[in-house]
Motif scaffolding. Structure first.
Motif, PDB file in Angstrom:
ATOM      1  N   MET A  91      21.479  -4.681  -2.203  1.00 18.78           N
ATOM      2  CA  MET A  91      19.523  -5.724  -2.573  1.00 18.78           C
ATOM      3  C   MET A  91      19.117  -5.108  -4.505  1.00 18.78           C
ATOM      4  O   MET A  91      18.730  -4.208  -4.479  1.00 18.78           O
ATOM      5  CB  MET A  91      18.732  -5.331  -1.782  1.00 18.78           C
ATOM      6  N   ARG A  92      18.295  -6.505  -5.107  1.00 16.95           N
ATOM      7  CA  ARG A  92      17.930  -6.157  -5.835  1.00 16.95           C
ATOM      8  C   ARG A  92      16.572  -6.462  -5.953  1.00 16.95           C
ATOM      9  O   ARG A  92      15.926  -7.138  -5.635  1.00 16.95           O
ATOM     10  CB  ARG A  92      18.623  -7.024  -7.381  1.00 16.95           C
ATOM     11  N   ASP A 151       0.819  -1.148  -0.422  1.00 17.82           N
ATOM     12  CA  ASP A 151      -0.022  -0.176  -0.085  1.00 17.82           C
ATOM     13  C   ASP A 151       1.168   1.068  -0.239  1.00 17.82           C
ATOM     14  O   ASP A 151       0.457   1.981   0.045  1.00 17.82           O
ATOM     15  CB  ASP A 151      -1.158   0.084   1.547  1.00 17.82           C
ATOM     16  N   ALA A 152       2.102   1.138   0.222  1.00 23.19           N
ATOM     17  CA  ALA A 152       2.918   2.759   0.189  1.00 23.19           C
ATOM     18  C   ALA A 152       2.442   2.929  -1.079  1.00 23.19           C
ATOM     19  O   ALA A 152       2.854   3.007  -2.252  1.00 23.19           O
ATOM     20  CB  ALA A 152       4.197   1.676   0.223  1.00 23.19           C
ATOM     21  N   SER A 153       2.774   4.726  -0.848  1.00 22.76           N
ATOM     22  CA  SER A 153       2.603   5.621  -1.611  1.00 22.76           C
ATOM     23  C   SER A 153       3.607   6.086  -2.709  1.00 22.76           C
ATOM     24  O   SER A 153       3.257   5.852  -3.854  1.00 22.76           O
ATOM     25  CB  SER A 153       2.733   6.389  -1.241  1.00 22.76           C
ATOM     26  N   TYR A 154       4.905   5.213  -1.805  1.00 21.93           N
ATOM     27  CA  TYR A 154       6.660   5.042  -3.440  1.00 21.93           C
ATOM     28  C   TYR A 154       7.066   4.067  -3.412  1.00 21.93           C
ATOM     29  O   TYR A 154       7.763   3.865  -4.169  1.00 21.93           O
ATOM     30  CB  TYR A 154       7.204   6.671  -2.699  1.00 21.93           C
ATOM     31  N   GLY A 155       5.773   3.027  -3.693  1.00 23.68           N
ATOM     32  CA  GLY A 155       6.070   1.615  -4.132  1.00 23.68           C
ATOM     33  C   GLY A 155       7.612   1.201  -3.580  1.00 23.68           C
ATOM     34  O   GLY A 155       7.992   1.152  -2.359  1.00 23.68           O
ATOM     35  N   TYR A 156       7.817   0.125  -4.242  1.00 28.53           N
ATOM     36  CA  TYR A 156       8.633  -0.632  -4.127  1.00 28.53           C
ATOM     37  C   TYR A 156       9.889  -1.202  -5.168  1.00 28.53           C
ATOM     38  O   TYR A 156       9.524  -0.895  -6.139  1.00 28.53           O
ATOM     39  CB  TYR A 156       8.462  -2.343  -3.064  1.00 28.53           C
ATOM     40  N   MET A 157      10.883  -1.494  -5.050  1.00 28.75           N
ATOM     41  CA  MET A 157      12.033  -2.132  -6.276  1.00 28.75           C
ATOM     42  C   MET A 157      11.443  -3.017  -7.360  1.00 28.75           C
ATOM     43  O   MET A 157      10.792  -4.072  -6.582  1.00 28.75           O
ATOM     44  CB  MET A 157      13.334  -1.942  -5.585  1.00 28.75           C
ATOM     45  N   SER A 158      11.239  -2.096  -8.407  1.00 26.10           N
ATOM     46  CA  SER A 158      10.638  -3.060  -9.412  1.00 26.10           C
ATOM     47  C   SER A 158      10.859  -3.018 -10.843  1.00 26.10           C
ATOM     48  O   SER A 158      10.243  -3.929 -11.825  1.00 26.10           O
ATOM     49  CB  SER A 158       8.635  -2.513 -10.042  1.00 26.10           C
ATOM     50  N   SER A 159      12.389  -2.548 -10.931  1.00 25.24           N
ATOM     51  CA  SER A 159      12.642  -2.837 -12.321  1.00 25.24           C
ATOM     52  C   SER A 159      14.054  -3.108 -11.941  1.00 25.24           C
ATOM     53  O   SER A 159      14.635  -2.034 -10.377  1.00 25.24           O
ATOM     54  CB  SER A 159      12.364  -2.147 -13.670  1.00 25.24           C
TER      55      SER A 159
END
Length: 537
Positions: A358-359, A257-265
């Motif tokens: 971390m990737r 739910d975090a507004s700025y998201g997570y690592m996705s690319s």
């Protein structure tokens, strides 16, 4: 591995010597052409030197980097994690500690002391200095939030090696009490809440960059630090998911739910990068191609060669004598040193290679497991699994990912043979996860989890610490067992090592608290006692 004089490894020694080690942070400043002796208080504040120097030092200490740090990195990472994960194995005849050591699950006090020591001298102490500045200057709160995320990332690695550690009360006295591992993880989540709130407020208020001059991971881009923090939350949550499912579910949902998201690319990957003002000798290059102590393990050979994995040449080098990719079994005795190194594969890192932290691939595999086990998130397990593999290929520059994902026939090798003796062969079918890289949506849940964990193990390379932790947590993927368990510190034949022991100096200099830590551990201070979250396998 180079022989060197070690800094005092006990926590009490760290505190007593902190003013000598860190006053002015001179070791770090030399590398960035800063002279703290010529910087007055006004200059320190204007250039963020009063927080930035310590922040940069913390970044250098997560995976210890610098000049001639290969030996220290070996003790921090390779000899106390990468061996256990099955990424690397030993071919050195003997170290200064002898020929029996952690590759045989035998606990070497000097090696077990180094990760502990570095966690406090290079992470906790500089973080405290940043907090002192932030207490006096509210404008430094963003720097403190960024530093706290680095602290959590680094100290998670320390607690996952030992169990209970000094954490919440660090700095209060020379004799520091320990927190249980559950308390440490709870503190991690609370600190992530606080830090991400500060960073979100900063970005929402129009800010974008902070500490750019001292940040060699994201160049001060605060939005990237938010994605990293949310991905770290996912890592911590899935780690405790078998011991505290309720908390794990809540934290995973919070990251979703975090507004700025997570690592996705791959563009979001957390990587310590070198540039013209920040250089180091990559310790994986130094320990591998320079020292030639550690080579590809038999486990890595069985998986990567067996699967025909296109990431193989990005991870390891062909054996210089044969041109083949070849691993060594962990726990071998009477090793032949460099004569064996030419028959096996070294890690493929250059002296000036960056240092991965971390990737984004890890995030997808965590979310795939969360969907599989808890039905969290809106995307399918299959899609998340495939995106994890794609992200891993993208991070290292490998090609042919779609063919790899469509291959339903490849599998780990069923047999490993000693490159120095053709008659020495080991059947590996009983332990290795012999599954294809192609997804099977009709498989049962446990098979799906095994496939996710196998690809996660491959994607986590070269971070053996995290791979070993996930092997302990889930029991997957399997590995080629040690050649001999004769020297193991309590670990039964065919079993995976559970932890490393505390530094002996803690029982000398912090006696009562170290003894209390063993009580909280719930077993002996040896390699067989499982950590708080290690309840499934």
């Amino acid at each position: 591995m180079n022989t060197r004089i070690l800094i005092t490894s006990s926590i009490s020694g760290v505190l007593l010597g902190a003013s000598l080690i860190l006053s002015g942070c001179t070791d770090s400043f030399d590398a960035w052409n800063h002279d703290p002796d010529q910087a007055d208080e006004k200059d320190m504040t204007k250039d963020n030197l009063n927080t930035g120097g310590y922040f940069a030092q913390m970044q250098r200490g997560v995976f210890t980097v610098g000049k001639d740090k290969g030996g220290e990195y070996q003790e921090q990472q390779i000899l106390t994690a990468d061996f256990f994960a099955g990424y690397l194995a030993n071919v050195k005849n003997a170290y200064g500690v002898g020929s029996t050591h952690t590759d045989h699950y035998y606990m070497v006090d000097q090696w077990c002391s180094t990760p502990f020591k570095l966690g406090y001298t290079q992470i906790m102490q500089p973080w405290r200095e940043i907090c002192k500045v932030a207490e006096a200057d509210n404008s430094a709160r963003v720097a403190r939030a960024m530093a706290t995320i680095v602290k959590i990332f680094a100290m998670q690695r320390v607690t996952d090696k030992y169990g209970p550690i000094p954490y919440s009360r660090f700095g209060e006295s020379a004799q520091v009490s320990y927190d249980s591992q559950q308390e440490v993880y709870n503190a991690f989540f609370t600190e992530l809440d606080e830090s991400t709130q500060v960073l979100s407020d900063f970005v929402n208020g129009g800010g974008s960059v902070n500490l750019a001059r001292y940040d060699y991971v994201y160049s001060g881009q605060v939005a990237k630090w938010l994605k990293f923090a949310n991905s770290l939350r996912l890592r911590l949550a899935i780690r405790i998911s078998y011991v505290d499912e309720t908390r794990a579910r809540a934290e995973i949902q919070k990251a979703l739910d975090a507004s700025y998201g997570y690592m996705s690319s791959p563009d979001d990957d957390a990587v310590l990068r070198q540039n013209t003002s920040f250089t180091f000798t990559n310790p994986l290059y130094e320990a591998g191609q320079s020292f030639k102590d550690n080579v590809m393990s038999a486990t890595a050979e069985c998986y990567l060669v067996g699967l025909g994995d296109p990431r193989l040449p990005f991870y390891y080098l062909p054996a210089s004598e044969t041109g083949e990719y070849k691993g060594m079994r962990n726990g071998m005795t009477n090793c032949g040193g460099e004569t064996w190194a030419v028959k096996t594969s070294l890690s493929n890192f250059g002296a000036d290679s960056p240092m991965p932290w971390m990737r984004s691939a890890e995030t997808f595999f965590i979310l795939a497991e969360a969907k599989l086990r808890f039905n969290l998130g809106s995307r399918s397990v299959m899609d998340l699994y495939k995106d994890g593999v794609r992200a891993s290929f993208g991070s290292v520059g490998a090609s042919n990912v779609e063919a790899y994902l469509n291959n339903t026939s490849n599998a780990a090798l069923s047999e490993w043979s000693d490159p120095t003796s053709s008659w020495n062969k080991v059947s590996t079918t009983s332990l290795l996860t012999r599954l294809s890289s192609g997804w099977d949506d009709f498989a049962d849940s446990d098979t799906k989890l095994k496939r996710i964990m196998l690809q996660k193990w491959i994607a986590l390379y070269p971070d053996g610490q995290e791979a070993w932790s996930e092997m302990r947590r889930t029991g997957y993927p399997g590995w080629v067992t040690l050649a001999t368990y004769s020297y193991a510190s309590g670990v039964a034949n065919g079993q995976l090592i559970s932890r490393i022991k505390y530094p002996s100096s803690e029982f000398t200099n912090n006696t009562a608290n170290a003894q209390d830590a063993v009580r909280m551990l719930g077993g002996q201070d040896n390699a067989a006692t499982r950590l708080w979250w290690d309840v499934k396998r």
